[in-house]
Design a protein around this motif. Structure first.
Motif, PDB file in Angstrom:
ATOM      1  N   ARG A 185       0.826  -1.209   0.000  1.00 19.55           N
ATOM      2  CA  ARG A 185       0.000   0.000   0.000  1.00 19.55           C
ATOM      3  C   ARG A 185       0.857   1.255   0.000  1.00 19.55           C
ATOM      4  NH1 ARG A 185      -4.244  -1.026   4.653  1.00 19.55           N
ATOM      5  NH2 ARG A 185      -4.669   1.194   4.364  1.00 19.55           N
ATOM      6  N   LEU A 186       1.972   1.206   0.700  1.00 14.88           N
ATOM      7  CA  LEU A 186       2.875   2.364   0.691  1.00 14.88           C
ATOM      8  C   LEU A 186       3.381   2.620  -0.727  1.00 14.88           C
ATOM      9  CD1 LEU A 186       4.842   1.701   3.995  1.00 14.88           C
ATOM     10  CD2 LEU A 186       3.312   3.636   3.535  1.00 14.88           C
ATOM     11  N   LEU A 187       3.549   1.558  -1.464  1.00 10.05           N
ATOM     12  CA  LEU A 187       4.017   1.677  -2.844  1.00 10.05           C
ATOM     13  C   LEU A 187       2.882   2.151  -3.762  1.00 10.05           C
ATOM     14  CD1 LEU A 187       6.755   0.957  -4.055  1.00 10.05           C
ATOM     15  CD2 LEU A 187       5.848  -1.291  -4.569  1.00 10.05           C
ATOM     16  N   ASP A 188       1.753   1.468  -3.680  1.00  2.25           N
ATOM     17  CA  ASP A 188       0.650   1.767  -4.602  1.00  2.25           C
ATOM     18  C   ASP A 188       0.109   3.181  -4.425  1.00  2.25           C
ATOM     19  OD1 ASP A 188       0.960  -0.779  -5.464  1.00  2.25           O
ATOM     20  OD2 ASP A 188      -0.793  -1.600  -4.413  1.00  2.25           O
ATOM     21  N   ASP A 189      -0.029   3.609  -3.180  1.00  2.00           N
ATOM     22  CA  ASP A 189      -0.669   4.903  -2.942  1.00  2.00           C
ATOM     23  C   ASP A 189       0.213   6.082  -3.349  1.00  2.00           C
ATOM     24  OD1 ASP A 189      -2.790   3.464  -2.094  1.00  2.00           O
ATOM     25  OD2 ASP A 189      -2.663   3.999   0.025  1.00  2.00           O
ATOM     26  N   LEU A 190       1.486   5.812  -3.599  1.00  3.41           N
ATOM     27  CA  LEU A 190       2.369   6.888  -4.065  1.00  3.41           C
ATOM     28  C   LEU A 190       1.846   7.487  -5.370  1.00  3.41           C
ATOM     29  CD1 LEU A 190       6.033   5.567  -3.676  1.00  3.41           C
ATOM     30  CD2 LEU A 190       5.049   7.571  -2.552  1.00  3.41           C
ATOM     31  N   ASP A 191       1.244   6.631  -6.189  1.00  2.57           N
ATOM     32  CA  ASP A 191       0.825   7.074  -7.520  1.00  2.57           C
ATOM     33  C   ASP A 191      -0.095   8.287  -7.476  1.00  2.57           C
ATOM     34  OD1 ASP A 191       2.294   5.039  -8.503  1.00  2.57           O
ATOM     35  OD2 ASP A 191       0.604   3.685  -8.873  1.00  2.57           O
ATOM     36  N   ALA A 192      -0.981   8.315  -6.485  1.00  2.00           N
ATOM     37  CA  ALA A 192      -1.975   9.392  -6.450  1.00  2.00           C
ATOM     38  C   ALA A 192      -1.467  10.635  -5.717  1.00  2.00           C
ATOM     39  CB  ALA A 192      -3.256   8.891  -5.793  1.00  2.00           C
ATOM     40  N   LEU A 218       8.125   8.273   5.141  1.00  2.00           N
ATOM     41  CA  LEU A 218       7.637   6.898   5.087  1.00  2.00           C
ATOM     42  C   LEU A 218       6.952   6.528   6.404  1.00  2.00           C
ATOM     43  CD1 LEU A 218       7.698   4.769   2.890  1.00  2.00           C
ATOM     44  CD2 LEU A 218       9.741   3.820   3.941  1.00  2.00           C
ATOM     45  N   TYR A 219       7.559   6.913   7.499  1.00  2.00           N
ATOM     46  CA  TYR A 219       6.978   6.603   8.812  1.00  2.00           C
ATOM     47  C   TYR A 219       5.613   7.286   8.979  1.00  2.00           C
ATOM     48  CZ  TYR A 219      11.796   5.246  10.049  1.00  2.00           C
ATOM     49  OH  TYR A 219      13.034   4.674  10.096  1.00  2.00           O
ATOM     50  N   ALA A 220       5.547   8.551   8.574  1.00  2.00           N
ATOM     51  CA  ALA A 220       4.290   9.291   8.735  1.00  2.00           C
ATOM     52  C   ALA A 220       3.195   8.668   7.867  1.00  2.00           C
ATOM     53  CB  ALA A 220       4.493  10.759   8.372  1.00  2.00           C
ATOM     54  N   ARG A 221       3.555   8.221   6.689  1.00  2.00           N
ATOM     55  CA  ARG A 221       2.569   7.579   5.819  1.00  2.00           C
ATOM     56  C   ARG A 221       2.063   6.293   6.459  1.00  2.00           C
ATOM     57  NH1 ARG A 221       4.500   6.107   0.373  1.00  2.00           N
ATOM     58  NH2 ARG A 221       2.272   5.939  -0.003  1.00  2.00           N
ATOM     59  N   PHE A 222       2.970   5.565   7.070  1.00  2.00           N
ATOM     60  CA  PHE A 222       2.602   4.311   7.718  1.00  2.00           C
ATOM     61  C   PHE A 222       1.621   4.560   8.876  1.00  2.00           C
ATOM     62  CE2 PHE A 222       4.378   1.566  11.314  1.00  2.00           C
ATOM     63  CZ  PHE A 222       3.506   0.511  11.098  1.00  2.00           C
ATOM     64  N   TRP A 223       1.931   5.509   9.730  1.00  2.00           N
ATOM     65  CA  TRP A 223       1.025   5.790  10.863  1.00  2.00           C
ATOM     66  C   TRP A 223      -0.343   6.232  10.359  1.00  2.00           C
ATOM     67  CZ3 TRP A 223       2.816   7.779  16.235  1.00  2.00           C
ATOM     68  CH2 TRP A 223       3.836   6.955  16.725  1.00  2.00           C
ATOM     69  N   SER A 224      -0.343   7.056   9.321  1.00  2.00           N
ATOM     70  CA  SER A 224      -1.610   7.501   8.749  1.00  2.00           C
ATOM     71  C   SER A 224      -2.463   6.315   8.342  1.00  2.00           C
ATOM     72  CB  SER A 224      -1.371   8.265   7.453  1.00  2.00           C
ATOM     73  OG  SER A 224      -1.239   9.586   7.686  1.00  2.00           O
ATOM     74  N   LYS A 225      -1.827   5.360   7.722  1.00  2.00           N
ATOM     75  CA  LYS A 225      -2.583   4.223   7.197  1.00  2.00           C
ATOM     76  C   LYS A 225      -3.135   3.367   8.328  1.00  2.00           C
ATOM     77  CE  LYS A 225      -0.462   4.194   2.694  1.00  2.00           C
ATOM     78  NZ  LYS A 225      -1.616   4.951   2.177  1.00  2.00           N
ATOM     79  N   VAL A 226      -2.368   3.209   9.390  1.00  2.00           N
ATOM     80  CA  VAL A 226      -2.889   2.435  10.524  1.00  2.00           C
ATOM     81  C   VAL A 226      -4.084   3.172  11.131  1.00  2.00           C
ATOM     82  CG1 VAL A 226      -2.379   1.389  12.749  1.00  2.00           C
ATOM     83  CG2 VAL A 226      -0.587   1.491  11.005  1.00  2.00           C
ATOM     84  N   LEU A 227      -3.933   4.473  11.359  1.00  2.00           N
ATOM     85  CA  LEU A 227      -5.042   5.244  11.944  1.00  2.00           C
ATOM     86  C   LEU A 227      -6.265   5.221  11.035  1.00  2.00           C
ATOM     87  CD1 LEU A 227      -3.064   8.300  13.383  1.00  2.00           C
ATOM     88  CD2 LEU A 227      -4.158   6.463  14.686  1.00  2.00           C
ATOM     89  N   PHE A 228      -6.005   5.237   9.747  1.00  2.00           N
ATOM     90  CA  PHE A 228      -7.102   5.164   8.775  1.00  2.00           C
ATOM     91  C   PHE A 228      -7.803   3.806   8.866  1.00  2.00           C
ATOM     92  CE2 PHE A 228      -8.399   3.713   4.515  1.00  2.00           C
ATOM     93  CZ  PHE A 228      -9.333   4.684   4.201  1.00  2.00           C
ATOM     94  N   ASP A 229      -7.020   2.749   8.876  1.00  2.00           N
ATOM     95  CA  ASP A 229      -7.599   1.401   8.944  1.00  2.00           C
ATOM     96  C   ASP A 229      -8.440   1.222  10.199  1.00  2.00           C
ATOM     97  OD1 ASP A 229      -6.331   0.812   6.613  1.00  2.00           O
ATOM     98  OD2 ASP A 229      -4.914  -0.649   7.452  1.00  2.00           O
ATOM     99  N   LEU A 230      -7.979   1.803  11.297  1.00  2.00           N
ATOM    100  CA  LEU A 230      -8.689   1.616  12.557  1.00  2.00           C
ATOM    101  C   LEU A 230      -9.854   2.598  12.706  1.00  2.00           C
ATOM    102  CD1 LEU A 230      -5.631   0.994  14.932  1.00  2.00           C
ATOM    103  CD2 LEU A 230      -7.113  -0.708  13.841  1.00  2.00           C
ATOM    104  N   GLY A 231     -10.058   3.434  11.697  1.00  2.00           N
ATOM    105  CA  GLY A 231     -11.224   4.309  11.694  1.00  2.00           C
ATOM    106  C   GLY A 231     -11.056   5.617  12.458  1.00  2.00           C
ATOM    107  N   HIS A 232      -9.831   5.968  12.814  1.00  2.00           N
ATOM    108  CA  HIS A 232      -9.636   7.218  13.557  1.00  2.00           C
ATOM    109  C   HIS A 232      -9.554   8.435  12.660  1.00  2.00           C
ATOM    110  CE1 HIS A 232      -9.233   4.877  17.144  1.00  2.00           C
ATOM    111  NE2 HIS A 232      -8.183   4.234  16.677  1.00  2.00           N
ATOM    112  N   VAL A 233      -9.178   8.241  11.399  1.00  2.00           N
ATOM    113  CA  VAL A 233      -9.087   9.371  10.469  1.00  2.00           C
ATOM    114  C   VAL A 233      -9.653   8.959   9.110  1.00  2.00           C
ATOM    115  CG1 VAL A 233      -7.054  10.414  11.574  1.00  2.00           C
ATOM    116  CG2 VAL A 233      -6.730   8.775   9.723  1.00  2.00           C
ATOM    117  N   SER A 234      -9.998   9.968   8.298  1.00  2.00           N
ATOM    118  CA  SER A 234     -10.566   9.689   6.980  1.00  2.00           C
ATOM    119  C   SER A 234      -9.505   9.752   5.886  1.00  2.00           C
ATOM    120  CB  SER A 234     -11.673  10.693   6.670  1.00  2.00           C
ATOM    121  OG  SER A 234     -11.105  11.984   6.482  1.00  2.00           O
TER     122      SER A 234
END
Ligand code: ANZ
Length: 955
Positions: A275-282, A659-675
């Motif tokens: 996901r870190l790789l794929d989402d770079l595209d956008a 990279l670290y910030a992107r990773f934390w964002s994705k975890v928070l997103f998955d857990l429903g804390h952020v959109s």
């Protein structure tokens, strides 16, 4: 606000724009802006909610990479990005956006701790003093920050949430089926009800707490591991891979780094590799940074292949070139590979080549000796020198699965334990590393990819491997398989299928990315919200016990060791505070004794999520209110994963922070804390401000400020010195502070100069002598509106002349586009051109011209603009005015050149108004003397008119 309108001084220069005048204007307006909350951006809800009309506007969240508050303060290189975002933010505000722009401080980290070790000053004391000092320096630049939203990562109210996020990550696992993180409780429930098998096939109910903890540890996104880590005895701490330099030393301090087994916290960032790789595209990021992230994540497609060894065992390799399998003539294991000891025979096999043994009497001796040697090198050192391949034969042979031939198994340090399977099939004919090794050890080579460069198929005659991805396979036929004649791509597919059918291989994807080592043996970092029971099992602290604050200690330093003492073990500063470490807590099952985790988080933690806290900085119930997060960060058509609208900072953060910030964002997103699943939608890397530095005859740096230029040379105290180009800073003795420049010219001049130096993404040399150019621009601007004798505004009523309107609207059009596109240098050039035009015209400005000129300047030089705006009689701040809009009628050039062709040849060029009609143009063209001559009386068959640029006459 009329009392702030006119400055008092009665001196002769009282009405001229001087440094003193600038200082007065700037200080006055900064106070007013603070008092009136001019830069406060309203939220849609919560304690920062405000004017619904403003909230209804399109939002713009504009951010800088926040500074570390160093004791040295700022030099003029630091605020380059802050000024740029400020200019952009101001322009966005004036074009109808609700703009969030603020700045916090990234304040945990080593320098404060080292200063504390040297001086005994608590890191909090020195850090907070540095922050105060930096705030004063930044305030002076007139940055339009919403100060209510500023914080430092060391504030307990902030790191409470950093710890809280750690717990979210700790309490979740990555469900590969669902492709997202889920709460660990859902995994436990699935183990309990049997819907998911417990690894090892055991019954969940039969496991004791320690065994359960062990199982969950294998799933948690934050987990404890005793895998080998980068241990740096010289610093007394372990380091993340990203903190180790290319030559295997610590980025900070340049000490040697060793691989050592220590129990440490890790973040399972590898679960997110795809996901870190794929989402770079956008993302709207510079391609160079995306490429660095892609390389860092390092996705390679290939295959796993089993080579039988000994009786029933197998060595599994990872290869990106399964097509070359017939060319695999030997194998290499990483020295640490766990199979090594089990395959080593007691004696060297009959006829073993003497070079393979390294002169050792037995394989075991050779292997042990070599392992010792490899342990003292870093991964990078091990891979660095391709020419200098070392290794030793294990005494064992494996079997090539396609050719059936025995292949000798080596250990060599060019194969890394942490990549793929830690074992390779070596194809010397087609891989340069293997080629070099095979040459050194006189190993056989087999050409299986037909060279296309005429070198022939006998590797013995080659100087290097033949590497190609689009050539034909040769000499690759065996039992039930032939790759001969296939291209690389087809051969890969064919061999992978053949292996899979026999259960001895499969296609696989491998990543270079490793999990993120998250423990540091430091004082000045966030404590982990983790305690250990008497059975050693880790327990998370409940949210009600957060923040877990740092205890007071007497000694802030971790124990350091001789830099080359690889056998040493870390001792953390927090572990020495027994009162803090040993606690009695009730974690829901009665009061028990626990030991606290004594590592701290790495200083990257605080910057992994700070963008979110700017949104809702005082929220004590949640890290951010969902409605507020959605408003500022939520996905949109243009930003499908959401994120900050503009993030400006140095390119050096390509892989660590980003990279670290992107990773934390994705975890928070998955857990429903952020959109938002991405933190930063648009990224821009500003260039660096460089500076000249000067060295004397001994090569020692002399203070740049004391160097004189004369007769084409440079001199310091009469002695010639050498000029070079470098970074600005203390070590090169060439730092210039923003305070000095503000003192001499004012903040507006400094802002203009930094923005005018060149395109924002390009590095540029500082030149103090050139600053005056922008000062003069502001002086001319001032004189165009204010009478320097009387201080009275000189504008007149009435309609401006045509040429003035053209100059004005062209500048509005050009500068507006440039400001929106971050092309500040060209925006300034266009404003300068307009201002010069007005100066030269020598007439008093019409009010409408003067006002628009001031609005144009406002994003770049906000203080002088605010002052002039008020002198022009306005009560409201210039900050919230609308940016002028260009009238297209005055923007287009007065004439354009029309080409007239006869029989396809250019016969005339006409200067025509851009709005000319086809009919008018045809008439003009056919009447032109040159055209008439070219026609020579011939009959016109057709006239093709493309007004206003082309007329084509067919005869
Ligand atoms: C055989 C082969 C033939 C390979 C050939 C390459 C070319 P990337 O692209 O970086 O993923 N390799 C695998 N594991 C390794 C390890 N632990 N340490 C060092 N090298 C390792 O590289 C994958 C390739 O690097 C693999 O494909 C393997 O060599 C090597 F003509 O296998 B190859």
């Amino acid at each position: 606000m009329s009392e702030t309108n006119t400055p008092a001084p009665e001196a002769a220069e009282a009405h001229r724009y001087t440094a003193a005048m600038a200082a007065d204007i700037e200080a006055r307006w900064q106070d007013v802006w603070d008092a009136q909350g001019t830069y406060e951006a309203p939220n849609p809800a919560g304690d920062l909610a405000g004017d619904p009309a403003v909230v209804a506007r399109p939002k713009k969240f504009i951010m800088d990479m926040f500074p570390y508050p160093s004791g040295a303060g700022l030099h003029v290189g630091h605020p380059l990005g802050y000024i740029a975002t400020d200019v952009y933010a101001r322009h966005q505000r004036m074009t109808g956006h609700n703009v969030l722009h603020t700045l916090g401080f990234d304040a945990f980290g080593l320098p404060a701790e080292q200063y504390a070790v040297q001086t005994g000053t608590h890191p909090r004391v020195s850090t907070e003093a540095n922050i105060e000092n930096m705030k004063v320096q930044l305030r002076r630049l007139g940055l339009g920050h919403d100060k209510r939203r500023s914080f430092a990562t060391i504030d307990p109210e902030y790191y409470k949430w950093t710890q809280w996020i750690f717990l979210q990550i700790y309490n979740s696992w990555y469900d590969t089926g669902a492709g997202r993180a889920r709460p660990i409780a859902e995994l436990v429930a699935a183990f309990e009800d049997g819907s998911r098998e417990v690894p090892g096939g055991r019954a969940w109910g039969a496991l004791d707490p320690a065994a359960r903890a062990e199982v969950l540890n294998g799933f948690r996104l934050a987990y404890a591991s005793d895998a080998p880590v980068n241990w740096c005895p010289g610093l007394g701490t372990v380091l993340a891979n990203e903190e180790v330099t290319a030559d295997g030393r610590s980025e900070r301090g340049n000490f040697p780094v060793f691989k050592s087994k220590l129990s440490q916290w890790n973040m399972r960032i590898t679960a997110y590799a795809d996901r870190l790789l794929d989402d770079l595209d956008a993302l709207d990021w510079p391609e160079a940074i995306k490429l660095q992230q892609r390389n860092w994540i390092g996705r390679s497609e290939g295959a796993r292949v089993d080579f039988a060894v000994g009786g029933s065992g197998a060595i599994t390799v990872f290869t990106t070139r399964p097509d070359t399998l017939f060319g695999a003539t030997y194998m290499v294991l990483a020295p640490e590979h766990e199979l090594v000891s089990s395959i080593v025979p007691a004696q060297w096999p009959e006829g073993t080549h003497p070079v393979w043994t390294g002169g050792h009497a037995t394989p075991a001796e050779a292997v042990n000796e070599y392992r010792k040697q490899a342990a003292s090198k870093s991964d990078v050192e091990r891979q660095a020198d391709a020419k200098d391949k070392t290794g030793v034969f294990t005494g064992a042979y494996a079997t090539n699965p396609v050719s059936g031939e025995p292949v000798p198994v080596f250990i060599a340090d060019y194969v890394l334990m942490g990549y793929g399977t830690g074992a390779i099939m070596a194809v010397p004919a087609h891989d340069s590393r293997d080629f070099a090794f095979a040459r050194a050890f006189e190993l056989p080579m087999r050409c299986v990819v037909e060279p296309t460069d005429g070198r022939g198929t006998d590797p013995a005659e080659w100087d290097d491997a033949f590497v190609s991805y689009d050539a034909k396979l040769v000499d690759s036929a065996g039992e039930g398989i032939s790759l001969d004649g296939l291209g690389v791509v087809e051969a890969k597919a064919a061999v992978t299928e053949w292996l899979a059918a026999r259960g001895i291989g499969e296609g696989t994807v491998n990543f270079r990315l490793r999990d993120w080592l998250f423990s540091r043996q430091r004082y000045w970092g966030e404590p982990f919200p983790i305690v250990y029971g008497e059975d050693g099992v880790a327990h998370p602290l409940p949210e009600s016990m957060l923040p877990l604050e740092l205890p007071e200690v007497e000694d802030y330093s971790p124990r350091t060791f001789a830099p080359d003492d690889a056998a040493s073990k870390p001792e953390t500063p927090l572990s020495r505070n027994e009162d803090w470490v040993n606690v009695e807590l009730d974690l829901g099952d009665g009061v028990k004794r626990y030991r606290r985790e004594t590592n701290t988080m790495p200083n990257w933690a605080g910057s992994c999520w700070y963008e979110l806290r700017y949104l809702d900085p005082h929220n004590s119930r949640a890290l951010v209110d969902p409605a507020i997060e959605q408003y500022w960060m939520g996905p949109s058509e243009n930003a499908p994963h959401g994120g900050v609208d503009l993030y400006v900072g140095g390119a050096e953060h390509a892989v660590l922070h980003l990279l670290y910030a992107r990773f934390w964002s994705k975890v928070l997103f998955d857990l429903g804390h952020v959109s938002s699943a991405e933190p930063f939608h648009k990224l821009f890397n500003q260039g660096m401000i460089q500076a000249y530095a000067y060295t004397d005859a001994r090569g020692v740096y002399v203070p740049a400020a004391e160097v004189e230029e004369r007769d084409g040379g440079y001199f310091h105290q009469g002695e010639p010195v050498k000029r070079e180009h470098g970074k600005m800073g203390k070590s090169l003795k060439n730092a210039v502070t923003p305070d000095e420049i503000c003192e001499e010219y004012g903040a507006d001049t400094l802002r203009l100069y930094e923005m005018a130096m060149g395109p924002l993404d390009v590095s540029r040399p500082w030149d103090t002598r050139a600053v005056v150019g922008q000062y003069r621009l502001l002086q001319r601007l001032w004189r165009n509106i204010v009478d320097e004798e009387t201080g009275k505004v000189t504008v007149v009523d009435g309609e401006p002349a045509e040429d003035t309107l053209r100059a004005l609207h062209k500048a509005i059009d050009g500068a507006g586009g440039d400001l929106a596109g971050l092309r500040f240098n060209t925006a300034i050039a266009k404003i300068t051109e307009l201002n010069n035009f007005l100066t030269k015209a020598g007439r008093p400005l019409e009010r409408s011209v003067a006002e628009r000129l001031v609005l144009l300047v406002a994003p770049l030089a906000p203080h002088i603009a605010e002052e002039l705006w008020h002198r022009l009689g306005h009560e409201d701040s210039v900050v919230h005015q609308d940016f002028p809009v260009a009238d297209p009628a005055y923007v287009v050039d007065e004439t354009v050149t029309c080409v007239v062709q006869v029989k396809g040849k250019v016969k005339a060029r006409l200067e025509v108004p851009p709005t000319i009609s086809d009919a008018e143009l045809e008439q003009l063209a056919t009447a032109d003397a040159g055209v008439v001559a070219a026609l020579g009386g011939a009959e016109i068959r057709k006239v093709i008119v493309r007004a206003p640029k082309l007329v084509n006459i067919v005869i």
